[in-house]
Design a protein around this motif. Sequence first.
Motif, PDB file in Angstrom:
ATOM      1  N   LYS A 290       0.522  -0.878  -0.209  1.00 27.47           N
ATOM      2  CA  LYS A 290      -0.183  -0.068   0.440  1.00 27.47           C
ATOM      3  C   LYS A 290       0.753   1.509  -0.338  1.00 27.47           C
ATOM      4  O   LYS A 290       2.223   1.120   0.059  1.00 27.47           O
ATOM      5  N   LEU A 291       0.137   2.307  -0.673  1.00 26.53           N
ATOM      6  CA  LEU A 291       1.039   3.600  -0.502  1.00 26.53           C
ATOM      7  C   LEU A 291       0.111   4.680  -0.133  1.00 26.53           C
ATOM      8  O   LEU A 291      -1.320   4.495  -0.350  1.00 26.53           O
ATOM      9  N   THR A 292       0.524   5.989   0.275  1.00 25.73           N
ATOM     10  CA  THR A 292      -0.657   6.894   0.194  1.00 25.73           C
ATOM     11  C   THR A 292      -0.639   7.728  -0.619  1.00 25.73           C
ATOM     12  O   THR A 292       1.092   8.130  -0.895  1.00 25.73           O
ATOM     13  N   SER A 293      -0.676   8.539  -1.805  1.00 21.52           N
ATOM     14  CA  SER A 293      -0.943   9.536  -2.854  1.00 21.52           C
ATOM     15  C   SER A 293      -0.858  10.885  -2.391  1.00 21.52           C
ATOM     16  O   SER A 293      -1.747  11.307  -1.458  1.00 21.52           O
ATOM     17  N   ASP A 294      -0.397  11.331  -3.176  1.00 23.44           N
ATOM     18  CA  ASP A 294      -0.621  12.980  -3.570  1.00 23.44           C
ATOM     19  C   ASP A 294      -1.990  13.210  -4.143  1.00 23.44           C
ATOM     20  O   ASP A 294      -2.743  12.690  -4.589  1.00 23.44           O
ATOM     21  N   ARG A 295      -2.312  14.678  -4.006  1.00 24.89           N
ATOM     22  CA  ARG A 295      -3.047  15.083  -4.534  1.00 24.89           C
ATOM     23  C   ARG A 295      -3.415  15.684  -5.557  1.00 24.89           C
ATOM     24  O   ARG A 295      -4.065  16.668  -6.375  1.00 24.89           O
ATOM     25  N   ASP A 296      -2.107  15.916  -6.169  1.00 22.09           N
ATOM     26  CA  ASP A 296      -1.382  16.094  -7.953  1.00 22.09           C
ATOM     27  C   ASP A 296      -2.256  15.273  -8.760  1.00 22.09           C
ATOM     28  O   ASP A 296      -1.444  13.878  -8.847  1.00 22.09           O
ATOM     29  N   PRO A 297      -3.404  15.492  -9.290  1.00 20.98           N
ATOM     30  CA  PRO A 297      -3.107  13.792 -10.570  1.00 20.98           C
ATOM     31  C   PRO A 297      -2.483  14.920 -11.594  1.00 20.98           C
ATOM     32  O   PRO A 297      -2.781  13.796 -12.861  1.00 20.98           O
ATOM     33  N   SER A 298      -1.250  15.523 -12.174  1.00 17.95           N
ATOM     34  CA  SER A 298      -0.631  15.399 -12.583  1.00 17.95           C
ATOM     35  C   SER A 298       0.217  14.176 -12.517  1.00 17.95           C
ATOM     36  O   SER A 298       1.492  13.969 -13.407  1.00 17.95           O
ATOM     37  N   THR A 299       0.284  13.795 -11.176  1.00 16.80           N
ATOM     38  CA  THR A 299       1.813  13.167 -11.083  1.00 16.80           C
ATOM     39  C   THR A 299       0.659  11.937 -10.680  1.00 16.80           C
ATOM     40  O   THR A 299       0.128  11.667 -10.139  1.00 16.80           O
TER      41      THR A 299
END
Length: 163
Positions: free
Chosen positions: A96-105
Amino acid sequence: SENGILPASGSTMIGLESMNISVENQTAEVAETVQVLDIREAINKSPQNEARIFAAVKFNQSFGDSQEGAEFGITLQAFKKEGDSIPRELIRSEQKLTSDRDPSTWDDLSSELVIPNDAEFLVVSLSARKQGPDSVLANTSSYYADDLQLYLAFDEQTTVGPI
């Protein structure tokens, strides 16, 4: 492009379904099986060396009203079917990983599993999860996976994939 998200590569990506939200438990989650592999023949033909499955995927989420990124996951499971009964899980690997909220990455996640010799099927699942007060707003964002790669390795010289 979909909801402001461009594919990590190519022209298509996997869009995960809407999350199931539990207001009472303050959780929101979705899990989808993306691949079931029948490995009976491959395991029978392979030498006695350790067989492995490798998986890699990228995740992203669109903008929405939530304040935090989703926790994405990839699960690898090995099963054995015994007669007419429900298949029995032999082993599981969850990353698992927690993602950022940046839709470009796009965020990368990979997993590996040593396949038991008596395994007959491999199941690959992808998931997204949110918890806490932010989970109520989970479906104001959309969740995506791309560049899913699967490889089976039977020894140093024999690799099957990408599947």
